[in-house]
Design an enzyme around this catalytic site. Structure first.
Site, PDB file in Angstrom:
ATOM      1  N   ARG A   9       0.835  -1.207   0.000  1.00 30.96           N
ATOM      2  CA  ARG A   9       0.000   0.000   0.000  1.00 30.96           C
ATOM      3  C   ARG A   9       0.868   1.255   0.000  1.00 30.96           C
ATOM      4  NH1 ARG A   9      -3.461  -1.969   3.587  1.00 30.96           N
ATOM      5  NH2 ARG A   9      -2.325  -1.074   5.332  1.00 30.96           N
ATOM      6  N   SER A  27      -3.993 -15.235   5.406  1.00 31.31           N
ATOM      7  CA  SER A  27      -4.827 -14.131   5.935  1.00 31.31           C
ATOM      8  C   SER A  27      -6.082 -14.618   6.636  1.00 31.31           C
ATOM      9  CB  SER A  27      -5.263 -13.174   4.809  1.00 31.31           C
ATOM     10  OG  SER A  27      -4.183 -12.442   4.349  1.00 31.31           O
ATOM     11  N   CYS A  31      -7.504 -17.494  15.585  1.00 36.43           N
ATOM     12  CA  CYS A  31      -8.227 -17.336  16.859  1.00 36.43           C
ATOM     13  C   CYS A  31      -9.709 -17.622  16.700  1.00 36.43           C
ATOM     14  CB  CYS A  31      -8.102 -15.922  17.427  1.00 36.43           C
ATOM     15  SG  CYS A  31      -6.803 -14.920  16.731  1.00 36.43           S
ATOM     16  N   VAL A  68       9.022 -22.443   2.092  1.00 44.58           N
ATOM     17  CA  VAL A  68      10.429 -22.043   2.135  1.00 44.58           C
ATOM     18  C   VAL A  68      11.176 -23.107   2.939  1.00 44.58           C
ATOM     19  CG1 VAL A  68      12.079 -20.314   2.941  1.00 44.58           C
ATOM     20  CG2 VAL A  68       9.896 -19.594   1.929  1.00 44.58           C
ATOM     21  N   ASP A 273       3.770 -14.744  15.651  1.00 42.01           N
ATOM     22  CA  ASP A 273       4.006 -15.734  16.699  1.00 42.01           C
ATOM     23  C   ASP A 273       5.420 -16.303  16.698  1.00 42.01           C
ATOM     24  OD1 ASP A 273       1.364 -15.300  17.207  1.00 42.01           O
ATOM     25  OD2 ASP A 273       0.693 -17.350  16.818  1.00 42.01           O
ATOM     26  N   TYR A 416     -19.925   5.806  33.752  1.00 39.32           N
ATOM     27  CA  TYR A 416     -20.935   5.225  34.630  1.00 39.32           C
ATOM     28  C   TYR A 416     -22.342   5.472  34.089  1.00 39.32           C
ATOM     29  CZ  TYR A 416     -24.516   5.084  38.171  1.00 39.32           C
ATOM     30  OH  TYR A 416     -25.694   4.837  38.813  1.00 39.32           O
TER      31      TYR A 416
END
Lengths: 440, 440
Positions: A9, A27, A31, A68, A273, A416
């Site tokens: 980009r 992509s 999770c 790889v 990670d 609150y």
């Protein structure tokens, strides 16, 4: 892919970007897999943030099924095996981004290779579990491990109607909390009908004549089951980088600087990670495999790769999850971490409510808080409670980020209104209790 | 009562505490009244935090129906009218706490004294509305005012099955937000079937032959209705203190110091909706009537009255509410506040989601953020969105408290998991957008 997208980009045609992925997907939100298995997410495509076609449109040459196999720093090349054609090739680079992620720890135990024992790391893992639920209609599941993946998969299996046993070698589930808070998680999981066996190391797996797992041997007992999910944890996937001569730290991840550059290698970048991250509270390098950090690493690395300037200053150790309607969150240091780091501290635990007590959706929540003796500095916080609890940890995360004292935190003007909070937000109640404890 | 309870708890028998309340109730949550009217709260007793009996048990001489009619600073006495007996008496003090609260603004308009026109300030007000709903079974309601009480009462009336018109003189509802964010609230309220008439000042009320209101005249039109709720706002109730010679500030409230002591009067204390509060962002004294501040004021004043040390450092202007499932929150400065304070700033607005996009309970939310030019300091934030949006404002409140820049906020390690947040928390997305805007 976050690094690739950011760099493309910014740099446009000035950068040719090739992305090499050994698996069949890119992509995607790992999770999200437990929620896909649980049935919250209908379609696997929903977990994919950007399709290969979208990446292609953005000018990124994404090659799925291309692994790889070596990094050659001297020549500035990587060696690639094309899983499709079976052939190999080399490709040169001016700048290399390493995002090899983490690999699930698979215990070296008798029978672990039986069929019906699944990890939950990739979309293919998730698809296998879902396929098994559909085709074999299992009645019982054993989840090995009581951490994030373990409790999330326990929820998924319960919601799929299975009888679930969680087998965990730790004294309480969720060892990223202190054991007293983990005990609350344990008790709630039992109330949900999940059989949680703590302090119970797995000794092996037994398969039937068809090769499919039929029991887990743990703590001297045999637990009959129809399917096993491994959620023992992950370790940084750094074999390739290590073999290529890149620096690996004590926490097992690649060593990077503030800009996500691999230390001592000006044209090599890494994130996600597979790297170590600096914990701003303990001031130690740690391994925190988490999608949000990975995504931010990618954006920082991508910006720098494209000639811009961005930094990732570190983390304070915020993480959260849920088991059915029980929300769990933590940030900063546990008692054990604080001791290792050399802090003397007070620790308090308070009970409060998610909303005004008279409000119908008001639910109990427990907040634990650690503060340094002398300075009164907040060191960490843990929350276990029902709907509306977990995201309150963010207040403590920003407080840690700013090295606030609990006395200062106690006064902060938090939002609150009866549908959202008691008059004293539970985090403020905990901070007030910590102030009292510090005053003796 | 918060001050009385705190002081009694600390000082015990060393302090005789008399609490004088002109109404029939004490220690109740006025903020809960709209939810009581809506039907969320079943029993009025649920709104009472501590009963008169509990206060008596704690050693506080609480006298309901006893109105203080004058403060005599020279003699150290107050004059009291006992509503029950009709007689009056004087009572001496060593220390005086003033907690006279705020009074609803009641417009001086033709017909405003008709029956069926209610404020929503006291439990008695709430009881009257509920009684009216039961006995007269009204079909239509007009709510005058589009602020916190106005939108909350609009929700209550809609949930009670009434057709609701909100008449508001401002250009958009919720003027504590910028108008562009108020417009989102307006549109959502219309979608809920609430007829919101902005820029429409009320001109008067028309009653039927029975003396009961039957229409509201506003913006030249006559709006037929069966009941009217006034939610125009409140002003500090300082007549008594003013007459007694105590200092009142430009925002109309009593002037207090950090310890909630009335300025220049060492033995007089004040707190709650009758005082002015220091806004740490604008560095101006403002009137912020809010239960959470009142409660904290009481605790600070009570501690100091009992000889301890506590301070109330000020506010950053955090407030929130909801209309049905639309959540609304703000903190810091609006554009207009920032201009008045002399700031130059950039302002950005982003759209995001409350949870990971693929998560079933993921809902849209809009975040607006203001940041100072040059320094990049966060000046304010506003959130309008669905379930899970509002409490995220707390992150911005802690950031304002610490004078964080948006560049620093953008990096904070906020909690992430798919059921709680997208990979980039919406607050971080807004901070990132603000950083970009500042960079031009």
């Amino acid at each position: 892919m976050s690094a690739a997208s950011t760099a493309k980009r910014r740099a446009g045609d000035a950068l040719d970007i090739v992305a090499l992925e050994r698996g069949g997907h890119a992509s995607y939100s790992a999770c999200g897999i437990p929620y896909w298995v649980a049935g919250d997410v209908g379609d696997v495509d929903d977990l994919v943030a950007r399709t290969p076609a979208q990446h292609a449109e953005n000018g990124i040459d994404l090659r799925l099924g291309h692994e790889v196999t070596a990094i050659d720093l001297d020549r500035g090349e990587v060696e690639v095996a094309d899983g499709g054609s079976g052939s190999g090739y080399r490709i040169g680079f001016d700048r290399l981004m390493i995002a090899t992620g983490a690999v699930p720890i698979r215990p070296d135990l008798p029978g672990v290779d039986a069929q019906g024992i699944f990890g939950v790391q990739t979309l293919d893992d998730g698809a296998q579990v879902i396929e098994t639920l559909a085709s074999r209609k299992p009645r019982r599941a054993v989840v090995v491990g009581g951490g994030y993946i373990g409790v999330e998969m326990a929820e998924a299996m319960v919601r799929r109607g299975l009888e679930v046993v969680v087998v965990d070698q730790a004294a309480e589930p969720m060892t990223t909390l202190d054991p007293d808070m983990g005990r609350l998680v344990h008790a709630s999981m039992e109330q949900m009908g999940i059989d949680v066996r703590s302090s119970t190391p797995v000794e092996g797996f037994d398969a039937g004549p068809d090769g499919w797992v039929r029991s887990v041997v743990a703590g001297g007992a045999e637990i009959a089951t129809d399917v096993v999910v491994l959620g023992i944890g992950v370790r940084p996937n750094v074999e390739l980088a290590d073999a290529g001569g890149l620096p690996v730290g004590d926490a097992g991840g690649l060593q990077v600087d503030l800009r996500m550059g691999v230390k001592g290698h000006p044209n090599i970048w890494a994130g996600g990670d597979c790297v170590e991250t600096f914990n701003l509270v303990s001031q130690r390098w740690v391994h925190v495999p988490l999608g949000t950090h990975a995504n931010k690493h990618g954006r920082v690395a991508g910006t720098n790769i494209a000639g811009g300037y961005a930094t990732f200053p570190g983390v304070v150790g915020t993480a959260m999850t849920k088991v059915c309607d029980l929300e769990i969150a933590r940030t900063g240091l546990r008692e054990s971490d604080a001791r290792v780091a050399g802090f003397e501290f007070e620790s308090v635990t308070i009970e409060s409510r998610t909303r005004a007590g008279y409000f119908p959706q008001s639910r109990p929540m427990t907040v634990k808080m650690l503060a340094e003796r002398g300075t009164g500095r907040l060191l960490g916080a843990q929350i276990v409670g029902r709907e509306g609890s977990a995201k309150r940890i963010d207040v403590c995360a920003v407080a840690l980020w700013n090295r606030m004292t609990v006395a200062d935190l106690m006064d902060v003007d938090l939002g609150y209104a009866p549908p959202f909070s008691p008059v004293w937000d539970p985090v403020l109640v905990a901070a007030r209790a910590a102030v009292s404890a510090l005053q003796g």
